[in-house]
Design a protein around this motif. Structure first.
Motif, short mmCIF file in Angstrom:
data_model
loop_
_atom_site.label_atom_id
_atom_site.label_comp_id
_atom_site.label_asym_id
_atom_site.label_seq_id
_atom_site.Cartn_x
_atom_site.Cartn_y
_atom_site.Cartn_z
N VAL A 186 0.84 -1.20 0.00
CA VAL A 186 0.00 0.00 0.00
C VAL A 186 0.87 1.26 0.00
O VAL A 186 0.65 2.18 -0.79
CB VAL A 186 -0.95 0.01 1.22
CG1 VAL A 186 -1.66 1.35 1.33
CG2 VAL A 186 -1.97 -1.11 1.11
N VAL A 187 1.86 1.30 0.88
CA VAL A 187 2.74 2.47 0.96
C VAL A 187 3.47 2.67 -0.36
O VAL A 187 3.60 3.80 -0.85
CB VAL A 187 3.74 2.32 2.12
CG1 VAL A 187 4.81 3.41 2.07
CG2 VAL A 187 3.01 2.38 3.46
N GLY A 188 3.95 1.59 -0.96
CA GLY A 188 4.65 1.69 -2.23
C GLY A 188 3.76 2.20 -3.34
O GLY A 188 4.16 3.07 -4.13
N ALA A 189 2.54 1.68 -3.40
CA ALA A 189 1.62 2.09 -4.47
C ALA A 189 1.23 3.55 -4.33
O ALA A 189 1.25 4.31 -5.31
CB ALA A 189 0.38 1.20 -4.44
N VAL A 190 0.86 3.96 -3.12
CA VAL A 190 0.47 5.36 -2.90
C VAL A 190 1.67 6.28 -3.14
O VAL A 190 1.53 7.36 -3.72
CB VAL A 190 -0.10 5.55 -1.48
CG1 VAL A 190 -0.34 7.03 -1.20
CG2 VAL A 190 -1.40 4.76 -1.32
N GLY A 191 2.85 5.85 -2.72
CA GLY A 191 4.04 6.66 -2.93
C GLY A 191 4.36 6.86 -4.40
O GLY A 191 4.73 7.97 -4.82
#
Length: 205
Positions: free
Chosen positions: A161-166
């Motif tokens: 999730v953090v990677g995708a949003v980032g």
């Protein structure tokens, strides 16, 4: 304790460090990390050459300190955003609002965090990993609320999730994604909800 101009040696050193960080933020964001020398930072800060080594070992060390400060601010504000009694969806959205909003409040920090820090060295890379780990920890706490099956390992899901949003934020900040701020937040929330709903649906099979 000896003072000079009403300040102790430690206070003067702290002030010089802050001036170097402010100059680093300004120059890294405007000129780019690769095109900013230590001497340029010193000139911008109005300090003599000997004062850089007092606080930093290299330009990478200076960039690492900036990235650490940026992530600490982001993590603190995100923790506050998800620490309320609001429903899970609202708290997830509030966290994404913080992540999207901070680079807009100070575009210099956005440029340093999202773009220029990638050109720096191992010290900065280490701070980026730590920052991402802290952010993933916050997302993990939200995922655990939405996914009640103890067999589900939420740690790698939080990293996803953090990677995708980032990545969405970076593309948007650099003008690749043609979205409004509200649309970007909606898309980030969609990633969070789509993942939790899919995993919840498939875990019972």
């Amino acid at each position: 304790m000896r003072t000079y101009g009403g300040a102790t040696a430690e206070q003067r050193a702290a002030l010089r460090r802050r001036r170097l960080m402010e100059s680093g933020l300004e120059l890294f964001s405007s000129r780019g990390y690769a095109h900013t020398s230590i001497r340029a930072v010193l000139r911008h800060a109005g300090l003599k050459d000997r004062y850089f080594a007092e606080s930093f070992s290299s330009a990478d060390d200076l960039m690492a300190a900036l990235v650490r400060d940026i992530y600490e601010e982001q993590v603190a504000r995100c923790a506050e955003a998800i620490g309320s009694d609001l429903p899970l969806r609202d708290r997830a959205r509030n966290m994404i609002e913080v992540i999207v909003g901070l680079p807009l409040q100070d575009p210099r920090k956005g440029r340093v965090k999202l773009t220029e820090s990638l050109a720096a060295g191992p010290l900065t890379a280490h701070e980026r990993r730590l920052g991402m780990r802290h952010m993933s920890g916050l997302v993990d706490s939200l995922l655990k609320e939405g996914l009640h099956d103890p067999r589900i390992d939420t740690a790698p899901l939080s990293v996803a999730v953090v990677g995708a949003v980032g990545e969405m934020l970076t593309s948007w900040f650099n003008g690749v994604l043609d979205l409004s701020r509200e649309e970007l937040v909606d898309q980030g929330l969609l990633v969070f909800e789509a993942l939790t709903e899919h995993v919840a649906a498939t875990s019972g099979k």
